[in-house]
Design a protein around this motif. Structure first.
Motif, PDB file in Angstrom:
ATOM      1  N   THR A 114      -0.570  -4.739   4.697  1.00  0.00           N
ATOM      2  CA  THR A 114      -1.624  -4.245   3.812  1.00  0.00           C
ATOM      3  C   THR A 114      -1.183  -4.402   2.366  1.00  0.00           C
ATOM      4  O   THR A 114      -0.068  -4.052   2.006  1.00  0.00           O
ATOM      5  CB  THR A 114      -1.925  -2.758   4.118  1.00  0.00           C
ATOM      6  N   ASP A 149     -10.862   0.681  -0.989  1.00  0.00           N
ATOM      7  CA  ASP A 149     -10.585   0.028   0.289  1.00  0.00           C
ATOM      8  C   ASP A 149     -11.766  -0.877   0.614  1.00  0.00           C
ATOM      9  O   ASP A 149     -12.857  -0.414   0.931  1.00  0.00           O
ATOM     10  CB  ASP A 149     -10.366   1.049   1.402  1.00  0.00           C
ATOM     11  N   TYR A 171       0.846  -1.202   0.000  1.00  0.00           N
ATOM     12  CA  TYR A 171       0.000   0.000   0.000  1.00  0.00           C
ATOM     13  C   TYR A 171       0.871   1.237   0.000  1.00  0.00           C
ATOM     14  O   TYR A 171       1.723   1.413   0.864  1.00  0.00           O
ATOM     15  CB  TYR A 171      -0.924   0.002   1.224  1.00  0.00           C
ATOM     16  N   ASP A 221      -6.449  -6.435   3.928  1.00  0.00           N
ATOM     17  CA  ASP A 221      -5.569  -6.488   5.106  1.00  0.00           C
ATOM     18  C   ASP A 221      -4.299  -7.271   4.816  1.00  0.00           C
ATOM     19  O   ASP A 221      -3.218  -6.871   5.218  1.00  0.00           O
ATOM     20  CB  ASP A 221      -6.302  -7.098   6.294  1.00  0.00           C
ATOM     21  N   THR A 261      -6.613  -0.156   8.885  1.00  0.00           N
ATOM     22  CA  THR A 261      -5.279   0.210   9.356  1.00  0.00           C
ATOM     23  C   THR A 261      -4.326  -0.204   8.242  1.00  0.00           C
ATOM     24  O   THR A 261      -4.519  -1.244   7.611  1.00  0.00           O
ATOM     25  CB  THR A 261      -4.900  -0.537  10.647  1.00  0.00           C
ATOM     26  N   TYR A 262      -3.356   0.631   7.986  1.00  0.00           N
ATOM     27  CA  TYR A 262      -2.403   0.361   6.917  1.00  0.00           C
ATOM     28  C   TYR A 262      -1.057   0.067   7.540  1.00  0.00           C
ATOM     29  O   TYR A 262      -0.510   0.891   8.262  1.00  0.00           O
ATOM     30  CB  TYR A 262      -2.329   1.561   5.963  1.00  0.00           C
ATOM     31  N   ASP A 263      -0.556  -1.144   7.302  1.00  0.00           N
ATOM     32  CA  ASP A 263       0.734  -1.531   7.862  1.00  0.00           C
ATOM     33  C   ASP A 263       1.525  -2.312   6.817  1.00  0.00           C
ATOM     34  O   ASP A 263       1.164  -2.318   5.637  1.00  0.00           O
ATOM     35  CB  ASP A 263       0.541  -2.332   9.158  1.00  0.00           C
ATOM     36  N   LYS A 301     -10.278   5.262  -2.055  1.00  0.00           N
ATOM     37  CA  LYS A 301      -9.220   5.974  -1.343  1.00  0.00           C
ATOM     38  C   LYS A 301      -8.592   7.061  -2.200  1.00  0.00           C
ATOM     39  O   LYS A 301      -8.092   8.044  -1.689  1.00  0.00           O
ATOM     40  CB  LYS A 301      -8.121   5.001  -0.895  1.00  0.00           C
ATOM     41  N   VAL A 353      -7.693  -2.630  -1.846  1.00  0.00           N
ATOM     42  CA  VAL A 353      -6.896  -2.699  -0.623  1.00  0.00           C
ATOM     43  C   VAL A 353      -7.489  -3.759   0.296  1.00  0.00           C
ATOM     44  O   VAL A 353      -8.686  -3.740   0.591  1.00  0.00           O
ATOM     45  CB  VAL A 353      -6.883  -1.346   0.123  1.00  0.00           C
TER      46      VAL A 353
END
Length: 160
Positions: free
Chosen positions: A82, A66, A38, A99, A77-79, A52, A97
């Motif tokens: 993602t 998303d 992401y 998880d 949550t974007y980590d 988004k 997008v």
């Protein structure tokens, strides 16, 4: 729905599996162009909340959806896990997008069960069915129908 079921039975369906919240989903691998991490997107004014924004992917402007927001599964949550699944649907490139992406699996017709009508978050019209794999249950999404639905407005209707 019945038509999709007939094509799935007796054949194999290769799916990319991904997670949104606690649930695991699967989409036809043939619709997936690539997987990307992401990155920041360029917001578009007045776009629905689940869009988004857009990214420039090698010269192609790609809308980024998303799915957690689209399916009302809580705040995204974007980590580092993602992932953006870049789809090619009816010649249109769209980013989705999720998880995380789990793996690629092949389901046989016997492993694909019809989706029950439950008034779930995801309209049964957009489901191929449920994939069963040992202890796992995959929600198989008809990504063509979902992305070409009127509410998404991203891809022209696919001629039936």
């Amino acid at each position: 729905m019945a038509k999709t079921q007939e094509t799935a039975v007796g054949s194999r369906l290769e799916v990319v599996t991904f997670k949104l919240g606690e649930e695991e989903y699967g989409i036809d691998i043939q619709k997936v162009q690539e997987l990307r991490g992401y990155d920041a997107v360029t917001r578009i004014a007045n776009a629905p909340e689940y869009i988004k924004g857009v990214v420039n992917l090698r010269g192609i402007i790609v809308p980024i959806i998303d799915m957690r927001i689209k399916f009302k599964l809580g705040d995204p949550t974007y980590d580092q896990f993602t992932v953006v699944i870049v789809l090619n649907i009816a010649g249109r490139v769209v980013g989705m997008v999720v998880d995380s992406v789990s793996d690629v699996i092949t389901l046989t017709g016997e492993q694909i069960k019809p989706a029950p009508e439950m008034g779930s978050v995801l309209d049964a019209d957009y489901l191929i069915g449920l994939g069963t794999l040992e202890e796992r249950m995959l929600i198989l999404v008809d990504i063509d129908r979902l992305m070409s639905s009127d509410e998404m407005g991203l891809v022209e209707k696919i001629a039936a």
